[in-house]
Design a protein around this motif. Structure first.
Motif, PDB file in Angstrom:
ATOM      1  N   VAL A   1       0.834  -1.208   0.000  1.00  0.00           N
ATOM      2  CA  VAL A   1       0.000   0.000   0.000  1.00  0.00           C
ATOM      3  C   VAL A   1       0.868   1.258   0.000  1.00  0.00           C
ATOM      4  O   VAL A   1       0.579   2.223  -0.723  1.00  0.00           O
ATOM      5  CB  VAL A   1      -0.954  -0.012   1.217  1.00  0.00           C
ATOM      6  CG1 VAL A   1      -1.698   1.311   1.336  1.00  0.00           C
ATOM      7  CG2 VAL A   1      -1.951  -1.166   1.095  1.00  0.00           C
ATOM      8  N   LEU A   2       1.945   1.264   0.788  1.00  0.00           N
ATOM      9  CA  LEU A   2       2.848   2.415   0.798  1.00  0.00           C
ATOM     10  C   LEU A   2       3.498   2.608  -0.574  1.00  0.00           C
ATOM     11  O   LEU A   2       3.707   3.748  -1.012  1.00  0.00           O
ATOM     12  CB  LEU A   2       3.924   2.236   1.871  1.00  0.00           C
ATOM     13  CG  LEU A   2       3.461   2.387   3.321  1.00  0.00           C
ATOM     14  CD1 LEU A   2       4.584   2.013   4.279  1.00  0.00           C
ATOM     15  CD2 LEU A   2       2.998   3.820   3.596  1.00  0.00           C
ATOM     16  N   GLY A   3       3.814   1.493  -1.242  1.00  0.00           N
ATOM     17  CA  GLY A   3       4.381   1.596  -2.583  1.00  0.00           C
ATOM     18  C   GLY A   3       3.427   2.275  -3.548  1.00  0.00           C
ATOM     19  O   GLY A   3       3.839   3.071  -4.398  1.00  0.00           O
TER      20      GLY A   3
ATOM     21  N   HIS B   1       3.967   5.512  -6.107  1.00  0.00           N
ATOM     22  CA  HIS B   1       3.102   5.464  -7.294  1.00  0.00           C
ATOM     23  C   HIS B   1       3.302   4.176  -8.091  1.00  0.00           C
ATOM     24  O   HIS B   1       3.263   4.180  -9.326  1.00  0.00           O
ATOM     25  CB  HIS B   1       3.339   6.690  -8.192  1.00  0.00           C
ATOM     26  CG  HIS B   1       3.204   7.990  -7.461  1.00  0.00           C
ATOM     27  ND1 HIS B   1       2.011   8.445  -6.946  1.00  0.00           N
ATOM     28  CD2 HIS B   1       4.148   8.917  -7.113  1.00  0.00           C
ATOM     29  CE1 HIS B   1       2.200   9.612  -6.339  1.00  0.00           C
ATOM     30  NE2 HIS B   1       3.482   9.920  -6.417  1.00  0.00           N
ATOM     31  N   GLU B   2       3.525   3.086  -7.363  1.00  0.00           N
ATOM     32  CA  GLU B   2       3.626   1.791  -8.015  1.00  0.00           C
ATOM     33  C   GLU B   2       2.226   1.311  -8.407  1.00  0.00           C
ATOM     34  O   GLU B   2       1.236   1.664  -7.779  1.00  0.00           O
ATOM     35  CB  GLU B   2       4.299   0.782  -7.087  1.00  0.00           C
ATOM     36  CG  GLU B   2       5.742   1.141  -6.747  1.00  0.00           C
ATOM     37  CD  GLU B   2       6.354   0.191  -5.733  1.00  0.00           C
ATOM     38  OE1 GLU B   2       5.608  -0.670  -5.196  1.00  0.00           O
ATOM     39  OE2 GLU B   2       7.566   0.307  -5.466  1.00  0.00           O
ATOM     40  N   ARG B   3       2.163   0.472  -9.416  1.00  0.00           N
ATOM     41  CA  ARG B   3       0.885  -0.072  -9.874  1.00  0.00           C
ATOM     42  C   ARG B   3       0.773  -1.527  -9.443  1.00  0.00           C
ATOM     43  O   ARG B   3       1.723  -2.298  -9.596  1.00  0.00           O
ATOM     44  CB  ARG B   3       0.765   0.039 -11.399  1.00  0.00           C
ATOM     45  CG  ARG B   3       0.634   1.476 -11.877  1.00  0.00           C
ATOM     46  CD  ARG B   3       0.232   1.512 -13.337  1.00  0.00           C
ATOM     47  NE  ARG B   3      -0.045   2.871 -13.776  1.00  0.00           N
ATOM     48  CZ  ARG B   3      -0.578   3.169 -14.959  1.00  0.00           C
ATOM     49  NH1 ARG B   3      -0.881   2.199 -15.801  1.00  0.00           N
ATOM     50  NH2 ARG B   3      -0.811   4.427 -15.289  1.00  0.00           N
ATOM     51  N   LEU B   4      -0.397  -1.882  -8.945  1.00  0.00           N
ATOM     52  CA  LEU B   4      -0.627  -3.250  -8.513  1.00  0.00           C
ATOM     53  C   LEU B   4      -1.335  -4.039  -9.604  1.00  0.00           C
ATOM     54  O   LEU B   4      -2.178  -3.508 -10.328  1.00  0.00           O
ATOM     55  CB  LEU B   4      -1.484  -3.288  -7.244  1.00  0.00           C
ATOM     56  CG  LEU B   4      -0.901  -2.633  -5.991  1.00  0.00           C
ATOM     57  CD1 LEU B   4      -1.794  -2.937  -4.797  1.00  0.00           C
ATOM     58  CD2 LEU B   4       0.517  -3.110  -5.727  1.00  0.00           C
ATOM     59  N   ARG B   5      -0.975  -5.300  -9.694  1.00  0.00           N
ATOM     60  CA  ARG B   5      -1.692  -6.205 -10.570  1.00  0.00           C
ATOM     61  C   ARG B   5      -2.977  -6.669  -9.887  1.00  0.00           C
ATOM     62  O   ARG B   5      -3.152  -6.486  -8.687  1.00  0.00           O
ATOM     63  CB  ARG B   5      -0.793  -7.390 -10.931  1.00  0.00           C
ATOM     64  CG  ARG B   5       0.446  -6.960 -11.736  1.00  0.00           C
ATOM     65  CD  ARG B   5       1.338  -8.139 -12.056  1.00  0.00           C
ATOM     66  NE  ARG B   5       2.024  -8.660 -10.875  1.00  0.00           N
ATOM     67  CZ  ARG B   5       3.180  -8.221 -10.425  1.00  0.00           C
ATOM     68  NH1 ARG B   5       3.804  -7.232 -11.039  1.00  0.00           N
ATOM     69  NH2 ARG B   5       3.733  -8.768  -9.364  1.00  0.00           N
ATOM     70  N   ARG B   6      -3.864  -7.288 -10.674  1.00  0.00           N
ATOM     71  CA  ARG B   6      -5.192  -7.627 -10.158  1.00  0.00           C
ATOM     72  C   ARG B   6      -5.114  -8.525  -8.917  1.00  0.00           C
ATOM     73  O   ARG B   6      -5.794  -8.280  -7.915  1.00  0.00           O
ATOM     74  CB  ARG B   6      -6.006  -8.329 -11.247  1.00  0.00           C
ATOM     75  CG  ARG B   6      -7.418  -8.703 -10.797  1.00  0.00           C
ATOM     76  CD  ARG B   6      -8.203  -9.322 -11.929  1.00  0.00           C
ATOM     77  NE  ARG B   6      -8.343  -8.376 -13.037  1.00  0.00           N
ATOM     78  CZ  ARG B   6      -8.929  -8.676 -14.187  1.00  0.00           C
ATOM     79  NH1 ARG B   6      -9.405  -9.897 -14.392  1.00  0.00           N
ATOM     80  NH2 ARG B   6      -9.035  -7.760 -15.137  1.00  0.00           N
TER      81      ARG B   6
END
Length: 305
Positions: free
Chosen positions: A115-117, A122-127
């Motif tokens: 979450v901090l990332g 501004h990291e993007r998470l995969r599904r």
């Protein structure tokens, strides 16, 4: 062909997490000592060990290299405060009978890092990563509803250690050298408190607890410093995906200790909340391991070509 995992690195990292998993028993031996005093001794003796080891290894070179990075000095000052808060809260929680909740904090810590990332880097998470975070959030929400209040200890431990990791990520320094400077920042305040306590205010050596307690306070420096040095050694020699799986050794052992050794309650309602968090962790770890294995053959093919 992919190289095998370094056995010494694997053993050092796994051993570090195992020590962190059983260390509540050690702090429990000091339950008669105020938590803040335990933390102050922990800072003083671990600082002497870490800085002493750095001086023997590299003289003052490690300190000069840190001083040459202007951003590192204030960043490590901030990380030292976060580390001290994490240590103090952890010791208090163990000796106040909340070992199970401390394990929860370190179970959710990897997902707090995610979450901090997203929020800071501004990291993007995969599904699947979003699903993992959602499962953990549902577990924390259930624990909050069933207990009538949020698991503040777990959230405090996970949040402080997550922020600590974020600060250390933003300033790339040698991990042990960084710990050495953090120790120096904390050393004088901690030493001042220890001396004040020993001068007639219920110190570990001059109080009524005996020499054994004093020796345990001193040896707490080794209990703190040696695993950190071992982790710094091991984590450089094995893939981060393996480190990500090994990190669950510590909270698993803490949970088992909390239930079976310290006899803390762990009813069906609490198990349901933990179960949702474990599901999120399994999804997160499994997705990361699957992707790392997919990348390995591709990288090997490119290297051969």
């Amino acid at each position: 062909m992919q190289a095998g995992i370094d056995r010494r690195g694997l053993a050092g990292t796994a051993g570090t997490f195992a020590i962190w998993g059983v260390v509540p028993v050690y702090w429990h031996l000091l339950k008669l000592v105020p938590s803040f005093q335990i933390m102050a001794h922990r800072v003083v003796w671990s600082a002497l060990l870490v800085v002493g080891w750095l001086l023997l290894r590299d003289g003052l070179g490690w300190l000069r290299r840190l001083a040459s990075q202007p951003r590192a000095l204030p960043a490590l000052a901030l990380s030292s405060v976060l580390l001290a808060f994490n240590w103090g809260l952890y010791i208090w929680a163990v000796n106040a009978g909340h070992v199970v909740e401390t394990s929860l904090g370190y179970f959710i810590n990897p997902l707090v890092n995610v979450v901090l990332g997203v929020l800071v880097l501004h990291e993007r998470l995969r599904r699947l990563q979003w699903i993992a975070v959602g499962c953990a959030a549902a577990g924390v929400a259930w624990l909050t509803w069933s207990a009538g209040s949020p698991p503040w200890i777990a959230l405090g431990l996970a949040g402080s250690f997550g922020l600590y990791g974020l600060v250390r990520k933003l300033v790339a320094v040698d991990p042990v050298a960084g710990l050495g400077l953090e120790s120096l920042y904390l050393f004088l305040p901690a030493l001042g408190y220890v001396l004040w306590a020993e001068l007639g205010h219920g110190g570990g050596f001059t109080g009524d607890w005996g020499l054994g307690i004093g020796l345990l306070l001193v040896f707490g420096g080794a209990v703190t410093a040696v695993p950190l040095i071992g982790f710094a050694y091991g984590v450089r020699r094995i893939p981060l995906s393996v480190v990500g799986l090994l990190q669950y050794i510590a909270p698993t052992l803490q949970l088992l200790l909390g239930v079976w050794f310290f006899r803390e309650p762990f009813d069906a309602s609490r198990a349901l909340g933990f179960g949702a968090i474990w599901l999120g962790l399994a999804i997160y770890a499994g997705e990361g391991l699957w992707r790392s294995r997919r990348r390995a053959p591709a990288a090997s093919g490119r290297a051969v070509g």
